[in-house]
Design a protein around this motif. Structure first.
Motif, short mmCIF file in Angstrom:
data_model
loop_
_atom_site.label_atom_id
_atom_site.label_comp_id
_atom_site.label_asym_id
_atom_site.label_seq_id
_atom_site.Cartn_x
_atom_site.Cartn_y
_atom_site.Cartn_z
N MET A 1 0.83 -1.20 0.00
CA MET A 1 0.00 0.00 0.00
C MET A 1 0.87 1.25 0.00
N ARG A 2 0.60 2.10 -0.98
CA ARG A 2 1.34 3.36 -1.04
C ARG A 2 0.50 4.48 -0.42
N LEU A 3 1.12 5.64 -0.26
CA LEU A 3 0.46 6.69 0.51
C LEU A 3 -0.67 7.38 -0.26
N LEU A 4 -0.67 7.24 -1.59
CA LEU A 4 -1.83 7.77 -2.32
C LEU A 4 -3.09 6.98 -1.97
N THR A 5 -2.93 5.67 -1.83
CA THR A 5 -4.07 4.84 -1.41
C THR A 5 -4.52 5.24 -0.01
N ASN A 7 -4.29 8.03 1.29
CA ASN A 7 -4.90 9.35 1.20
C ASN A 7 -6.38 9.30 0.81
N MET A 8 -6.76 8.23 0.13
CA MET A 8 -8.15 8.11 -0.33
C MET A 8 -9.04 7.40 0.69
N LEU A 9 -8.41 6.59 1.56
CA LEU A 9 -9.18 5.67 2.38
C LEU A 9 -9.76 6.29 3.65
N VAL A 44 -2.49 15.88 -9.73
CA VAL A 44 -3.04 15.18 -8.57
C VAL A 44 -2.95 16.05 -7.30
N LYS A 47 -5.97 17.40 -5.44
CA LYS A 47 -6.91 16.38 -4.95
C LYS A 47 -6.41 15.71 -3.67
N ILE A 48 -5.19 16.02 -3.27
CA ILE A 48 -4.58 15.35 -2.12
C ILE A 48 -4.94 16.06 -0.82
N GLU A 49 -5.29 15.26 0.19
CA GLU A 49 -5.50 15.80 1.54
C GLU A 49 -4.12 15.95 2.18
N LEU A 90 4.32 10.17 -2.22
CA LEU A 90 3.06 9.68 -2.78
C LEU A 90 3.19 8.32 -3.46
N LEU A 91 4.32 8.11 -4.17
CA LEU A 91 4.39 6.98 -5.10
C LEU A 91 5.48 5.95 -4.81
N HIS A 94 6.18 2.13 0.11
CA HIS A 94 5.19 1.05 0.20
C HIS A 94 5.15 0.50 1.62
#
Lengths: 125, 205
Positions: A1-5, A7-9, A44, A47-49, A90-91, A94
Protein backbone atom coordinates in the motif's frame (compact mmCIF):
# COMPACT_ATOMS: atom_id res chain seq x y z
CA UNK A 1 0.00 0.00 0.00
CA UNK A 2 1.34 3.36 -1.04
CA UNK A 3 0.46 6.69 0.51
CA UNK A 4 -1.83 7.77 -2.32
CA UNK A 5 -4.07 4.84 -1.41
CA UNK A 6 -3.92 5.84 2.25
CA UNK A 7 -4.90 9.35 1.20
CA UNK A 8 -8.15 8.11 -0.33
CA UNK A 9 -9.18 5.67 2.38
CA UNK A 10 -11.61 6.37 5.17
CA UNK A 11 -12.90 4.02 7.84
CA UNK A 12 -15.90 2.18 6.42
CA UNK A 13 -17.59 1.02 9.62
CA UNK A 14 -21.27 1.84 9.67
CA UNK A 15 -22.06 4.88 11.80
CA UNK A 16 -18.51 6.22 11.95
CA UNK A 17 -18.51 9.91 10.99
CA UNK A 18 -14.92 10.93 11.69
CA UNK A 19 -13.13 8.05 10.03
CA UNK A 20 -10.57 10.13 8.13
CA UNK A 21 -7.64 10.10 7.93
CA UNK A 22 -6.82 6.63 9.11
CA UNK A 23 -3.88 6.34 11.46
CA UNK A 24 -0.93 4.46 10.02
CA UNK A 25 1.25 1.96 11.86
CA UNK A 26 4.14 0.80 9.73
CA UNK A 27 6.16 -2.15 10.99
CA UNK A 28 7.82 -2.71 7.67
CA UNK A 29 8.04 -0.58 4.57
CA UNK A 30 10.07 -0.52 1.38
CA UNK A 31 10.98 2.11 -1.15
CA UNK A 32 10.75 1.42 -4.88
CA UNK A 33 11.77 3.82 -7.57
CA UNK A 34 9.03 5.07 -9.91
CA UNK A 35 9.46 7.15 -13.09
CA UNK A 36 9.10 10.82 -12.31
CA UNK A 37 6.10 12.42 -14.01
CA UNK A 38 5.76 16.13 -13.17
CA UNK A 39 2.49 16.57 -15.08
CA UNK A 40 0.87 13.81 -13.09
CA UNK A 41 2.03 15.34 -9.82
CA UNK A 42 0.70 18.78 -10.78
CA UNK A 43 -2.65 17.26 -11.71
CA UNK A 44 -3.04 15.18 -8.57
CA UNK A 45 -1.80 17.81 -6.09
CA UNK A 46 -5.11 19.69 -5.66
CA UNK A 47 -6.91 16.38 -4.95
CA UNK A 48 -4.58 15.35 -2.12
CA UNK A 49 -5.50 15.80 1.54
CA UNK A 50 -2.27 17.40 2.67
CA UNK A 51 -2.45 16.75 6.40
CA UNK A 52 -3.19 13.07 5.79
CA UNK A 53 -0.16 12.74 3.51
CA UNK A 54 2.14 14.55 5.96
CA UNK A 55 0.88 12.34 8.80
CA UNK A 56 1.45 9.16 6.79
CA UNK A 57 4.97 10.18 5.77
CA UNK A 58 5.71 10.88 9.45
CA UNK A 59 4.44 7.45 10.42
CA UNK A 60 7.06 5.96 8.10
CA UNK A 61 9.79 8.00 9.75
CA UNK A 62 10.00 10.99 7.42
CA UNK A 63 9.19 14.00 9.61
CA UNK A 64 10.80 16.52 7.25
CA UNK A 65 10.06 15.11 3.82
CA UNK A 66 7.06 17.41 3.31
CA UNK A 67 6.15 20.85 4.65
CA UNK A 68 3.69 20.83 7.54
CA UNK A 69 1.14 22.99 5.72
CA UNK A 70 0.01 22.55 2.15
CA UNK A 71 2.23 24.80 0.05
CA UNK A 72 0.91 27.33 -2.43
CA UNK A 73 0.33 25.59 -5.80
CA UNK A 74 2.87 27.94 -7.40
CA UNK A 75 5.56 25.72 -5.85
CA UNK A 76 4.57 23.05 -8.40
CA UNK A 77 6.13 25.05 -11.20
CA UNK A 78 8.87 26.78 -9.24
CA UNK A 79 10.44 24.00 -7.18
CA UNK A 80 11.76 20.79 -8.62
CA UNK A 81 12.90 19.82 -5.14
CA UNK A 82 9.35 19.99 -3.84
CA UNK A 83 8.02 17.89 -6.74
CA UNK A 84 10.66 15.23 -6.06
CA UNK A 85 9.71 15.03 -2.40
CA UNK A 86 6.00 14.92 -3.21
CA UNK A 87 6.68 12.18 -5.78
CA UNK A 88 8.63 10.14 -3.27
CA UNK A 89 6.00 10.40 -0.54
CA UNK A 90 3.06 9.68 -2.78
CA UNK A 91 4.39 6.98 -5.10
CA UNK A 92 7.60 5.38 -3.87
CA UNK A 93 6.97 4.37 -0.27
CA UNK A 94 5.19 1.05 0.20
CA UNK A 95 3.88 -0.11 3.56
CA UNK A 96 4.35 -3.89 3.65
CA UNK A 97 3.33 -4.79 7.20
CA UNK A 98 1.39 -2.76 9.73
CA UNK A 99 -2.12 -1.46 10.25
CA UNK A 100 -4.57 1.30 9.48
CA UNK A 101 -6.36 2.60 12.55
CA UNK A 102 -9.79 4.24 12.65
CA UNK A 103 -9.41 7.61 14.42
CA UNK A 104 -12.90 7.37 15.90
CA UNK A 105 -13.19 3.77 17.11
CA UNK A 106 -9.57 2.63 17.26
CA UNK A 107 -10.43 -0.39 15.11
CA UNK A 108 -7.30 -1.76 13.45
CA UNK A 109 -7.28 -2.85 9.82
CA UNK A 110 -4.20 -5.02 9.30
CA UNK A 111 -1.83 -4.57 6.37
CA UNK A 112 -0.19 -7.83 5.39
CA UNK A 113 2.16 -8.40 2.43
CA UNK A 114 1.35 -4.85 1.33
CA UNK A 115 -2.41 -5.43 1.21
CA UNK A 116 -4.68 -3.65 3.70
CA UNK A 117 -7.65 -5.70 4.85
CA UNK A 118 -10.69 -3.44 5.08
CA UNK A 119 -13.21 -6.25 5.43
CA UNK A 120 -15.77 -5.53 8.13
CA UNK A 121 -17.17 -7.80 10.80
CA UNK A 122 -20.88 -8.54 10.65
CA UNK A 123 -21.74 -5.99 13.34
CA UNK A 124 -19.83 -3.23 11.56
CA UNK A 125 -21.73 -3.31 8.27
CA UNK B 1 1.73 -0.77 -27.24
CA UNK B 2 -0.27 -2.58 -29.91
CA UNK B 3 -3.47 -4.46 -29.14
CA UNK B 4 -1.99 -7.84 -30.09
CA UNK B 5 1.01 -7.23 -27.87
CA UNK B 6 -1.23 -6.31 -24.93
CA UNK B 7 -3.37 -9.38 -25.43
CA UNK B 8 -0.26 -11.54 -25.58
CA UNK B 9 1.11 -10.20 -22.30
CA UNK B 10 -2.24 -10.63 -20.58
CA UNK B 11 -2.27 -14.24 -21.75
CA UNK B 12 0.61 -14.96 -19.38
CA UNK B 13 -1.41 -13.96 -16.32
CA UNK B 14 -2.25 -16.66 -13.82
CA UNK B 15 -6.00 -17.01 -13.17
CA UNK B 16 -8.09 -18.25 -10.22
CA UNK B 17 -6.70 -21.54 -8.99
CA UNK B 18 -9.82 -22.26 -7.00
CA UNK B 19 -12.72 -20.10 -8.21
CA UNK B 20 -15.49 -19.29 -5.73
CA UNK B 21 -18.94 -19.51 -7.17
CA UNK B 22 -20.68 -17.28 -4.64
CA UNK B 23 -18.37 -14.43 -5.67
CA UNK B 24 -19.02 -15.16 -9.36
CA UNK B 25 -15.31 -15.48 -9.95
CA UNK B 26 -14.91 -15.79 -13.68
CA UNK B 27 -11.58 -14.84 -15.18
CA UNK B 28 -11.54 -11.83 -17.48
CA UNK B 29 -9.86 -13.33 -20.52
CA UNK B 30 -7.02 -11.60 -22.36
CA UNK B 31 -9.23 -11.00 -25.42
CA UNK B 32 -11.85 -8.99 -23.54
CA UNK B 33 -9.44 -7.30 -21.15
CA UNK B 34 -7.13 -6.10 -23.91
CA UNK B 35 -10.02 -4.68 -25.93
CA UNK B 36 -11.52 -2.93 -22.93
CA UNK B 37 -8.31 -1.14 -21.96
CA UNK B 38 -7.08 -0.56 -25.48
CA UNK B 39 -10.32 1.21 -26.39
CA UNK B 40 -10.21 3.22 -23.17
CA UNK B 41 -6.75 4.51 -24.00
CA UNK B 42 -6.70 4.64 -27.77
CA UNK B 43 -10.14 6.20 -28.33
CA UNK B 44 -10.70 8.17 -25.13
CA UNK B 45 -7.31 8.73 -23.46
CA UNK B 46 -8.65 7.50 -20.11
CA UNK B 47 -5.64 5.41 -19.04
CA UNK B 48 -2.18 6.84 -19.74
CA UNK B 49 -0.98 8.99 -16.84
CA UNK B 50 -4.23 8.43 -14.90
CA UNK B 51 -5.24 7.01 -11.55
CA UNK B 52 -7.19 3.84 -12.31
CA UNK B 53 -9.22 1.69 -9.92
CA UNK B 54 -10.04 -1.93 -10.77
CA UNK B 55 -13.18 -2.99 -8.89
CA UNK B 56 -13.47 -6.69 -8.13
CA UNK B 57 -10.00 -7.07 -9.60
CA UNK B 58 -9.72 -10.82 -9.02
CA UNK B 59 -6.33 -11.86 -10.33
CA UNK B 60 -5.65 -8.34 -11.52
CA UNK B 61 -6.10 -8.64 -15.29
CA UNK B 62 -7.71 -5.24 -15.91
CA UNK B 63 -5.40 -3.43 -13.49
CA UNK B 64 -2.36 -5.01 -15.10
CA UNK B 65 -3.65 -4.08 -18.55
CA UNK B 66 -4.03 -0.48 -17.31
CA UNK B 67 -0.46 -0.48 -16.04
CA UNK B 68 0.82 -1.83 -19.35
CA UNK B 69 -0.94 1.04 -21.12
CA UNK B 70 0.74 3.63 -18.94
CA UNK B 71 -1.63 4.29 -16.03
CA UNK B 72 0.32 6.21 -13.39
CA UNK B 73 -1.32 4.64 -10.35
CA UNK B 74 -3.54 1.58 -10.12
CA UNK B 75 -5.48 0.24 -7.21
CA UNK B 76 -7.18 -3.14 -7.40
CA UNK B 77 -9.88 -4.01 -4.90
CA UNK B 78 -11.31 -7.42 -4.19
CA UNK B 79 -13.03 -9.32 -1.43
CA UNK B 80 -10.95 -12.44 -1.84
CA UNK B 81 -7.49 -12.67 -0.23
CA UNK B 82 -6.41 -15.57 -2.43
CA UNK B 83 -7.23 -13.74 -5.65
CA UNK B 84 -5.36 -10.67 -4.37
CA UNK B 85 -2.25 -12.76 -3.69
CA UNK B 86 -2.41 -14.05 -7.25
CA UNK B 87 -2.87 -10.49 -8.53
CA UNK B 88 0.16 -9.42 -6.55
CA UNK B 89 2.29 -12.20 -8.01
CA UNK B 90 1.01 -11.46 -11.52
CA UNK B 91 1.97 -7.80 -11.21
CA UNK B 92 5.39 -8.68 -9.81
CA UNK B 93 6.09 -11.10 -12.64
CA UNK B 94 5.52 -8.29 -15.13
CA UNK B 95 7.47 -5.82 -12.95
CA UNK B 96 4.46 -3.57 -12.46
CA UNK B 97 3.49 -1.65 -9.34
CA UNK B 98 -0.15 -2.08 -8.43
CA UNK B 99 -1.72 -1.24 -5.10
CA UNK B 100 -4.15 -3.86 -3.83
CA UNK B 101 -6.76 -3.75 -1.12
CA UNK B 102 -9.08 -6.31 0.39
CA UNK B 103 -12.51 -4.77 0.70
CA UNK B 104 -16.12 -5.35 -0.17
CA UNK B 105 -16.99 -2.88 -2.95
CA UNK B 106 -20.35 -2.38 -1.25
CA UNK B 107 -18.71 -0.91 1.84
CA UNK B 108 -15.86 0.97 0.23
CA UNK B 109 -15.31 4.34 1.86
CA UNK B 110 -13.21 6.80 -0.10
CA UNK B 111 -12.76 10.47 0.33
CA UNK B 112 -12.28 12.87 -2.57
CA UNK B 113 -12.08 12.18 -6.26
CA UNK B 114 -8.51 11.11 -6.80
CA UNK B 115 -9.48 8.25 -9.12
CA UNK B 116 -9.86 9.24 -12.76
CA UNK B 117 -11.05 5.99 -14.28
CA UNK B 118 -12.73 2.88 -12.90
CA UNK B 119 -12.42 -0.35 -14.87
CA UNK B 120 -14.33 -3.43 -13.87
CA UNK B 121 -15.74 -6.78 -14.81
CA UNK B 122 -18.39 -6.91 -12.10
CA UNK B 123 -20.26 -10.01 -11.03
CA UNK B 124 -23.15 -10.19 -13.50
CA UNK B 125 -25.60 -10.68 -10.70
CA UNK B 126 -26.64 -14.16 -11.72
CA UNK B 127 -25.93 -15.59 -8.27
CA UNK B 128 -26.74 -12.52 -6.25
CA UNK B 129 -29.20 -10.24 -8.00
CA UNK B 130 -28.17 -6.64 -8.46
CA UNK B 131 -24.51 -7.02 -7.57
CA UNK B 132 -23.43 -5.47 -10.88
CA UNK B 133 -25.47 -2.37 -10.02
CA UNK B 134 -23.84 -2.17 -6.57
CA UNK B 135 -20.44 -2.03 -8.31
CA UNK B 136 -21.70 0.56 -10.75
CA UNK B 137 -23.10 2.71 -7.98
CA UNK B 138 -19.74 2.80 -6.19
CA UNK B 139 -17.89 3.48 -9.44
CA UNK B 140 -20.03 6.57 -9.98
CA UNK B 141 -19.11 7.79 -6.51
CA UNK B 142 -15.40 7.35 -7.07
CA UNK B 143 -14.54 8.06 -10.72
CA UNK B 144 -14.06 11.61 -11.95
CA UNK B 145 -13.51 10.89 -15.62
CA UNK B 146 -14.88 7.59 -16.90
CA UNK B 147 -16.10 4.11 -16.00
CA UNK B 148 -15.60 1.03 -18.15
CA UNK B 149 -17.69 -1.97 -17.30
CA UNK B 150 -19.02 -5.23 -18.70
CA UNK B 151 -22.68 -6.16 -18.38
CA UNK B 152 -24.78 -8.87 -19.94
CA UNK B 153 -26.28 -7.71 -23.23
CA UNK B 154 -29.66 -8.95 -22.02
CA UNK B 155 -29.61 -6.27 -19.30
CA UNK B 156 -28.79 -3.36 -21.64
CA UNK B 157 -31.98 -1.35 -21.16
CA UNK B 158 -31.88 -1.82 -17.40
CA UNK B 159 -28.24 -0.70 -17.14
CA UNK B 160 -28.96 2.36 -19.26
CA UNK B 161 -31.98 3.34 -17.18
CA UNK B 162 -30.12 2.91 -13.90
CA UNK B 163 -27.11 4.90 -15.13
CA UNK B 164 -29.14 7.94 -16.11
CA UNK B 165 -31.90 7.82 -13.51
CA UNK B 166 -30.06 6.69 -10.40
CA UNK B 167 -26.46 7.76 -11.02
CA UNK B 168 -26.98 10.90 -13.12
CA UNK B 169 -24.60 9.71 -15.81
CA UNK B 170 -23.60 12.41 -18.30
CA UNK B 171 -23.08 9.72 -20.87
CA UNK B 172 -23.68 5.98 -21.06
CA UNK B 173 -22.85 4.15 -24.24
CA UNK B 174 -22.23 0.61 -25.36
CA UNK B 175 -18.90 0.61 -27.17
CA UNK B 176 -19.14 -2.93 -28.46
CA UNK B 177 -20.59 -6.36 -27.90
CA UNK B 178 -18.20 -9.05 -26.84
CA UNK B 179 -18.42 -12.75 -26.25
CA UNK B 180 -17.46 -13.96 -22.86
CA UNK B 181 -16.52 -17.57 -23.19
CA UNK B 182 -16.84 -19.24 -19.86
CA UNK B 183 -15.00 -22.48 -19.61
CA UNK B 184 -16.67 -25.08 -17.47
CA UNK B 185 -15.43 -23.81 -14.13
CA UNK B 186 -18.13 -25.00 -11.82
CA UNK B 187 -20.01 -28.24 -11.36
CA UNK B 188 -23.39 -26.67 -12.10
CA UNK B 189 -22.21 -25.76 -15.60
CA UNK B 190 -23.75 -28.43 -17.77
CA UNK B 191 -22.09 -27.50 -21.05
CA UNK B 192 -18.36 -27.65 -21.63
CA UNK B 193 -18.13 -24.04 -22.63
CA UNK B 194 -20.76 -21.32 -22.70
CA UNK B 195 -20.70 -18.07 -24.62
CA UNK B 196 -22.31 -15.13 -22.89
CA UNK B 197 -22.96 -11.94 -24.79
CA UNK B 198 -21.73 -8.93 -22.91
CA UNK B 199 -21.68 -5.22 -23.61
CA UNK B 200 -18.64 -3.09 -23.04
CA UNK B 201 -19.96 0.12 -21.53
CA UNK B 202 -18.38 3.50 -21.09
CA UNK B 203 -20.03 5.83 -18.59
CA UNK B 204 -19.15 9.42 -17.85
CA UNK B 205 -20.06 10.37 -14.28
Amino acid sequence: MRLLTHNMLACNIKGVTNGYPLGLEAEKWVEKEVDFNADFLRGVFPKIEWRALVGAARALGFPDLLPEDAPDPSVLSSSDDFLRRFHRALLELHVEEGALVCPETGRRFPISKGIPNMLLHEDEV
Amino acid sequence: MKLKQLEGLLGSIQQFSNPKVDLEQYPTGPHIASRLLYTAEDTFGDVDGKVVADFGCGCGTLGIASALLGAEYIIGIDLDAQALQTASTNAENLELDIDLMQCNIKSLSWSGRVVDTVVMNPPFGTRKKGSDVVFLSMAFKVASQAIYSLHKTSTREHVKRVAFRDFNAKCAEVLCELRFDLPQLYKFHKKKEVDIEVDLWRFVP
